[in-house]
Design a protein around this motif. Sequence first.
Motif, PDB file in Angstrom:
ATOM      1  N   ASP A  12       9.539-118.525 -60.358  1.00 26.95           N
ATOM      2  CA  ASP A  12       9.657-117.371 -60.006  1.00 26.95           C
ATOM      3  C   ASP A  12      11.611-116.672 -60.102  1.00 26.95           C
ATOM      4  O   ASP A  12      11.593-116.120 -59.330  1.00 26.95           O
ATOM      5  N   ARG A  49       8.383-106.747 -58.966  1.00 21.03           N
ATOM      6  CA  ARG A  49      10.110-107.988 -58.681  1.00 21.03           C
ATOM      7  C   ARG A  49      11.084-107.732 -58.227  1.00 21.03           C
ATOM      8  O   ARG A  49      11.373-108.586 -57.093  1.00 21.03           O
ATOM      9  N   ALA A  67      13.050-113.224 -60.756  1.00 18.30           N
ATOM     10  CA  ALA A  67      12.276-112.023 -60.268  1.00 18.30           C
ATOM     11  C   ALA A  67      13.345-112.601 -59.029  1.00 18.30           C
ATOM     12  O   ALA A  67      13.990-111.290 -58.303  1.00 18.30           O
TER      13      ALA A  67
END
Length: 684
Positions: A53, A124, A56
């Motif tokens: 991720d 996030r 993010a």
Amino acid sequence: MTVLNDAAPDRSELVYRYHERLYRLALLAAGDPGAAEALLERAYRQLPADLADAEATLTARLLTGRAARRWGWSPGPAAIERAALDRSAAAALLGALSRLTSAARLMIGLFYIGGLEPTEIAERLGPSAGDQPVAEVLARFRIDAARALGRVPADADAGQLMLLDRWAEGLLAEDESVALRRDVLALPELRDLRDGLAATREQLPRVIPALFAAVPSRQLTERLLQIAQQSRRRTRVPQVSTRRAQALLALGVLVIAAAIVLVPSLLARRVAPTAQRSLSVEQLIDGAIHRFDRAPDLQGVLHEQYRVERGGQPAYLVERWYDYATPNRLAINVKEEGRERGPVVQISSDGRSLVQFRGGYRSVGRRFALDAHVSESEARAALQLLRGQPLASSFGRDTSDPGDPGPLYLAQARASGASFLGQTTLLGRPAFLLTYRTSEPPALDQQPSAGQPVRVALTIDAQTYALLDVAVFADSDGEGAARHPVQALQVELLASVPDERFKLASGSNVIQRTGLASVRFPFIGDSQFLTLEAAARRAPSGLLAPQQLPDAQMRGLAVAAGGGSGSEDGPVILLYEGEFQNVLLLPNTMSETSSDVGEEQTAGEFRYRIVSVPGYEGGLSALVYRPGAPDQRVLMILNDELATGAERETRLQALIASLTPVDEQTLPVLGRNFYPPSGAAGKS
């Protein structure tokens, strides 16, 4: 050559994938270009070894606990104009933003630029966002923006405004909602506040991206690339060469379009994508090419605007409205960017009884305006040809007429074996990314030098299959900025659109005509169209027509080239119009300007030579004749916009081989594709 492995992931790709969008978010969060660059460098420098991720993680790194610098961002006049604001309103809105915390501004950016919902934003940013609820930050900003833009009075009660905003968000209990609705109906001042907030909510999704549509400098990109390489070395993996790292700019061109100006409405941003990654690359491209007739699940009216680059000339802005529901209403406007004068081309259809054309056809040297009054079946037959306007190629038109090269890039991606690069978000919409390599990109005014390859990245909307962006990069050392021949500025699905949107104003200068013969060349007069039978009688040495067409649904037309249909004889042109293909058969007398460029070839009982014909450079042309009668020639021109060179040659050969005389035996079969001319046209 160093082989990359999972233990040492290449972070250069993260630069190309995210840094443009992150820069705009950082610019909004920091309020200063220099501070935005510093935030972005810090974000990439602090990336952990685990890249799960990564976007993010990078986004959260844009937050800082330090006090923000003095606000130093001032968008240029073009950005303010695209935001549809005057200078004072833009300054007031930027002032409202400058008074917020960096974390609050980043939340606003993720909502209006990143297309995320409040819950997604909170997830996030995590704890780094502090104790500010995202929904509350957005609500307070909408209220501040309404005041700054003059939508509500500066001294309006904050409590009332917050209550109205919560009502618009659907957050009030049923009894509170009923009571507030009653008050709004009874109190004009409260109703004005509601309307002002509603107008602001509609305005902000377009204004914020326009004011922060900045492009990171090449120097920043190079510094981020160096940071990525330094991070790679710290993992004690063999260093990737600078050339290899720069080449990844071409191999991993997961680039978000630099000129994000407008975004979809909040409704459009919340629509889930209909496409799934289980589709093959070929299916994705095919879906984009045929995005109108293969979208049975879509509902509402598509509204899109995109920019078409033209090198040193003003770019074109193409705006399209398309109703997915029967009868498929349609409106298309094409205008030059930055010019005050009206649209270059306008096309509209109510889908039932009226098709309208307005625009300058340079090939006829004048402005042209036509209202064609048609039956519903005629309107549906013309739809396939209308909705793809403006045409990609200049076939039969002046090369300076507007055209959309998007389909050409899609076709080249299909022919080049494009690769799937992943999924992203552009204009707040889920999208797929494809890439391919070529040395001859279509429709670029400044072509690379011979043999110089480029890398092309295509961003395709996952819901509508619209081509959102075309990015073209030098495929050498990664030098030079990307070019964007096609950039979507706005894509949204609206629940309904008034009928007035699909009807152009008429007047005394507008030609009124019953029926619509040629869609490609609407300026051809009714008196020139013939029935196929009349055309065969008119042709002095007989008439040939193809039995095998590239598309069985093509629309056939017979045109009297030397005068009106009332003439006894004279040259006849056969024109076949299709969605991506057009075929012309011209008589021998109209082939004098052609010049041979190929050797004699054979197709069935005919011989032919490839020739060059001025004005039809976009097509593949051939002089066709029988071996025993070389002087009785026919000029055949095939325009196949999305085919490769080899495919065009194969299809042209098949067309020639299928030529047959038009007579009593063949007329019933050959005439099936032909549009019947109106009135007395074609009668003898």
